[in-house]
Design a protein around this motif. Structure first.
Motif, PDB file in Angstrom:
ATOM      1  N   GLN A   1       0.825  -1.208   0.000  1.00 12.16           N
ATOM      2  CA  GLN A   1       0.000   0.000   0.000  1.00 12.16           C
ATOM      3  C   GLN A   1       0.862   1.261   0.000  1.00 12.16           C
ATOM      4  O   GLN A   1       0.505   2.267  -0.623  1.00 12.16           O
ATOM      5  CB  GLN A   1      -0.939  -0.013   1.204  1.00 12.16           C
ATOM      6  N   TYR A   2       1.988   1.194   0.661  1.00  8.54           N
ATOM      7  CA  TYR A   2       2.918   2.325   0.667  1.00  8.54           C
ATOM      8  C   TYR A   2       3.416   2.623  -0.750  1.00  8.54           C
ATOM      9  O   TYR A   2       3.429   3.777  -1.196  1.00  8.54           O
ATOM     10  CB  TYR A   2       4.084   1.999   1.592  1.00  8.54           C
ATOM     11  N   LYS A   3       3.785   1.594  -1.488  1.00  8.89           N
ATOM     12  CA  LYS A   3       4.262   1.791  -2.860  1.00  8.89           C
ATOM     13  C   LYS A   3       3.155   2.335  -3.762  1.00  8.89           C
ATOM     14  O   LYS A   3       3.398   3.184  -4.626  1.00  8.89           O
ATOM     15  CB  LYS A   3       4.796   0.468  -3.424  1.00  8.89           C
ATOM     16  N   THR A   4       1.932   1.853  -3.570  1.00 11.92           N
ATOM     17  CA  THR A   4       0.806   2.349  -4.363  1.00 11.92           C
ATOM     18  C   THR A   4       0.539   3.818  -4.057  1.00 11.92           C
ATOM     19  O   THR A   4       0.198   4.608  -4.952  1.00 11.92           O
ATOM     20  CB  THR A   4      -0.456   1.513  -4.085  1.00 11.92           C
ATOM     21  N   ALA A   5       0.691   4.192  -2.798  1.00  8.35           N
ATOM     22  CA  ALA A   5       0.507   5.593  -2.415  1.00  8.35           C
ATOM     23  C   ALA A   5       1.523   6.484  -3.117  1.00  8.35           C
ATOM     24  O   ALA A   5       1.167   7.537  -3.670  1.00  8.35           O
ATOM     25  CB  ALA A   5       0.632   5.732  -0.900  1.00  8.35           C
ATOM     26  N   LEU A   6       2.777   6.072  -3.136  1.00  7.50           N
ATOM     27  CA  LEU A   6       3.811   6.879  -3.783  1.00  7.50           C
ATOM     28  C   LEU A   6       3.579   6.981  -5.283  1.00  7.50           C
ATOM     29  O   LEU A   6       3.881   8.013  -5.904  1.00  7.50           O
ATOM     30  CB  LEU A   6       5.192   6.299  -3.499  1.00  7.50           C
ATOM     31  N   ALA A   7       3.036   5.935  -5.883  1.00  5.60           N
ATOM     32  CA  ALA A   7       2.730   5.982  -7.322  1.00  5.60           C
ATOM     33  C   ALA A   7       1.675   7.048  -7.608  1.00  5.60           C
ATOM     34  O   ALA A   7       1.750   7.750  -8.623  1.00  5.60           O
ATOM     35  CB  ALA A   7       2.259   4.612  -7.795  1.00  5.60           C
ATOM     36  N   ALA A   8       0.672   7.168  -6.728  1.00  6.08           N
ATOM     37  CA  ALA A   8      -0.347   8.211  -6.906  1.00  6.08           C
ATOM     38  C   ALA A   8       0.271   9.593  -6.743  1.00  6.08           C
ATOM     39  O   ALA A   8      -0.088  10.541  -7.449  1.00  6.08           O
ATOM     40  CB  ALA A   8      -1.479   8.006  -5.900  1.00  6.08           C
ATOM     41  N   LEU A   9       1.218   9.713  -5.825  1.00  7.59           N
ATOM     42  CA  LEU A   9       1.891  10.993  -5.606  1.00  7.59           C
ATOM     43  C   LEU A   9       2.665  11.422  -6.846  1.00  7.59           C
ATOM     44  O   LEU A   9       2.783  12.612  -7.148  1.00  7.59           O
ATOM     45  CB  LEU A   9       2.838  10.855  -4.415  1.00  7.59           C
ATOM     46  N   ASP A  10       3.179  10.450  -7.597  1.00  9.08           N
ATOM     47  CA  ASP A  10       3.940  10.750  -8.804  1.00  9.08           C
ATOM     48  C   ASP A  10       3.087  11.400  -9.888  1.00  9.08           C
ATOM     49  O   ASP A  10       3.621  11.980 -10.840  1.00  9.08           O
ATOM     50  CB  ASP A  10       4.571   9.471  -9.363  1.00  9.08           C
ATOM     51  N   GLU A  11       1.764  11.304  -9.760  1.00  5.99           N
ATOM     52  CA  GLU A  11       0.866  11.904 -10.751  1.00  5.99           C
ATOM     53  C   GLU A  11       0.746  13.416 -10.595  1.00  5.99           C
ATOM     54  O   GLU A  11       0.198  14.086 -11.471  1.00  5.99           O
ATOM     55  CB  GLU A  11      -0.531  11.278 -10.637  1.00  5.99           C
ATOM     56  N   VAL A  12       1.244  13.956  -9.485  1.00  5.19           N
ATOM     57  CA  VAL A  12       1.086  15.380  -9.187  1.00  5.19           C
ATOM     58  C   VAL A  12       2.391  16.116  -9.456  1.00  5.19           C
ATOM     59  O   VAL A  12       3.450  15.735  -8.935  1.00  5.19           O
ATOM     60  CB  VAL A  12       0.676  15.590  -7.718  1.00  5.19           C
ATOM     61  N   ALA A  13       2.312  17.170 -10.263  1.00  2.00           N
ATOM     62  CA  ALA A  13       3.471  18.035 -10.480  1.00  2.00           C
ATOM     63  C   ALA A  13       3.607  18.949  -9.267  1.00  2.00           C
ATOM     64  O   ALA A  13       2.734  19.776  -9.006  1.00  2.00           O
ATOM     65  CB  ALA A  13       3.291  18.859 -11.744  1.00  2.00           C
ATOM     66  N   MET A  14       4.680  18.781  -8.518  1.00  6.15           N
ATOM     67  CA  MET A  14       4.894  19.576  -7.307  1.00  6.15           C
ATOM     68  C   MET A  14       6.375  19.794  -7.116  1.00  6.15           C
ATOM     69  O   MET A  14       7.198  19.080  -7.722  1.00  6.15           O
ATOM     70  CB  MET A  14       4.304  18.863  -6.083  1.00  6.15           C
ATOM     71  N   PRO A  15       6.781  20.746  -6.309  1.00  5.44           N
ATOM     72  CA  PRO A  15       8.214  20.941  -6.041  1.00  5.44           C
ATOM     73  C   PRO A  15       8.840  19.669  -5.475  1.00  5.44           C
ATOM     74  O   PRO A  15       8.221  18.962  -4.672  1.00  5.44           O
ATOM     75  CB  PRO A  15       8.216  22.081  -5.001  1.00  5.44           C
ATOM     76  N   ASP A  16      10.052  19.379  -5.888  1.00  5.68           N
ATOM     77  CA  ASP A  16      10.731  18.170  -5.429  1.00  5.68           C
ATOM     78  C   ASP A  16      10.843  18.133  -3.915  1.00  5.68           C
ATOM     79  O   ASP A  16      10.746  17.062  -3.294  1.00  5.68           O
ATOM     80  CB  ASP A  16      12.124  18.073  -6.053  1.00  5.68           C
ATOM     81  N   SER A  17      11.046  19.285  -3.311  1.00  7.62           N
ATOM     82  CA  SER A  17      11.202  19.331  -1.859  1.00  7.62           C
ATOM     83  C   SER A  17       9.923  18.905  -1.149  1.00  7.62           C
ATOM     84  O   SER A  17       9.976  18.245  -0.103  1.00  7.62           O
ATOM     85  CB  SER A  17      11.602  20.734  -1.412  1.00  7.62           C
ATOM     86  N   VAL A  18       8.765  19.272  -1.709  1.00  8.88           N
ATOM     87  CA  VAL A  18       7.485  18.882  -1.111  1.00  8.88           C
ATOM     88  C   VAL A  18       7.269  17.382  -1.283  1.00  8.88           C
ATOM     89  O   VAL A  18       6.805  16.692  -0.374  1.00  8.88           O
ATOM     90  CB  VAL A  18       6.322  19.688  -1.730  1.00  8.88           C
ATOM     91  N   ARG A  19       7.621  16.868  -2.450  1.00  9.80           N
ATOM     92  CA  ARG A  19       7.506  15.429  -2.692  1.00  9.80           C
ATOM     93  C   ARG A  19       8.359  14.652  -1.694  1.00  9.80           C
ATOM     94  O   ARG A  19       7.939  13.608  -1.171  1.00  9.80           O
ATOM     95  CB  ARG A  19       7.934  15.095  -4.128  1.00  9.80           C
TER      96      ARG A  19
END
Length: 359
Positions: free
Chosen positions: A326-344
């Protein structure tokens, strides 16, 4: 409109996870205190005790009030769309009010007598007051969001979107609690049913926390939906870890009774996975669950036997793996958002903290 600018918003960058949580708590606690201050006596005193601000006699104590994971997610989600962390603070406070509404009610329904290493509110002030305070926190969450445009640059339409997000998450949370209670009266619950329940009971509110700051900042639906999915799967990972702690966590660390979930006959992920395995240990576990009576009535030896059988049937290992999935799936969803690298990076570090926590 999303607040996209060429200059960076006031930042949470370079904060460690403990510093991020403390900063989030510092931003949201004044909003929570102001909201609680609206309650009539004795509801305000009960709420202050529950949040960890006072002792049972109303004397101020060194503040704790929880880890502030949800407020931190709300602040980060505002920064994900280049808004100030303070834009997400209102959402963080609202989500904390809903979270604590659920804790007050759940503690009583589950018969839990301790939380955060001290007596639960219903044990100190009685069930009626605890239930009423929970109801009050639910209504305060909506008030806080609807009033936010009057105290900040949040648009009225975005505040209304945030209210919809919170109320929808709350409905799912209540659905999840109802499912959880119903499972206690069944001998067997499938892994799929358990995951659905936990997606409602835990995933929905973390999904809301992960997107509400962006919503208050005017994020588009695609961005909000991706952040919502991140939070949902992070919530499933969080709950998988919580299920492990609910059986094998120690009171000294968690502040809850040892083998607490077994005492309450909860069909959590380790139990459901062990029952699905089908081997000798799994069959023996099913026999014990079918003959167990009520909550909290079994002696330590029987609880220890059930915990050992769950582990032998693979329930503990499967749940640990599920947290990772579930942790890996969560990070994959986060990759869909363009955001500053520091926030990621902050999102990722906070997610790691949640999945690898000990209490």
């Amino acid at each position: 409109m999303v607040l996209m600018t060429n200059s960076p918003a006031p930042s949470l960058n370079r904060l460690s996870v403990p510093e991020l949580l403390e900063h989030s708590r510092a931003l949201c606690t004044p909003l929570l205190r102001e909201a609680i201050g609206r309650l009539a006596t004795p509801l305000d005193s009960v709420a202050s005790y529950h949040f960890g601000w006072t002792d049972r006699d109303g004397r101020p104590v060194e503040e704790y009030g929880g880890k502030a994971v949800r407020p931190a997610l709300a602040l980060l989600s505002a920064q994900a769309v280049n808004a100030s962390p303070s834009t997400g603070a209102t959402g963080g406070a609202a989500v904390e009010l809903i979270h604590n509404f659920s804790l007050l009610h759940d503690d009583f329904m589950d018969g839990d007598e301790t939380r955060r290493h001290r007596a639960t509110s219903w044990k100190v002030f009685g069930p009626a007051q605890a239930i009423l305070v929970g109801d009050a926190l639910f209504t305060l969450a909506t008030e806080v969001l609807l009033e936010s445009p009057h105290h900040s640059d949040i648009e009225t339409a975005d505040a209304a979107r945030a209210v919809h997000q919170v109320t929808s998450a709350t409905r799912k949370l209540i659905d999840g609690q109802a499912q959880d209670i119903s499972f206690e009266h069944r001998d067997r619950v499938s892994v799929e049913e358990c995951r659905e329940m936990e997606g409602n009971k835990t995933g929905a509110l973390l999904a809301c926390a992960s997107s509400i700051g962006a919503i208050l900042a005017g994020a588009d639906d695609d961005t909000a939906d991706s952040l919502d999915r991140f939070g949902h799967h992070l919530g499933l990972a969080f709950q998988a870890v919580d299920d492990l702690l609910g059986i094998w966590g120690t009171t000294e660390i968690t502040g809850k009774p040892h083998w607490g979930d077994l005492r309450q006959r909860k069909k959590s992920l380790p139990v459901s996975a062990a029952l699905a395995e089908g081997g000798q240990a799994s069959r023996r576990l099913a026999e014990l669950l079918a003959t167990a009576e009520g909550r909290g009535e079994e002696d330590e030896s029987k609880l220890a036997e059930r915990a050992a059988l769950i582990e032998k049937a693979g329930g503990r290992a499967w749940t640990q793996d599920e947290a990772g999935r579930q942790y890996k799936t969560a990070l994959a969803a986060l990759d869909e958002v363009a955001m500053p690298d520091s926030v990621r990076e902050q999102f990722t570090e906070l997610a790691q903290f949640i999945v690898h926590r000990k209490n």
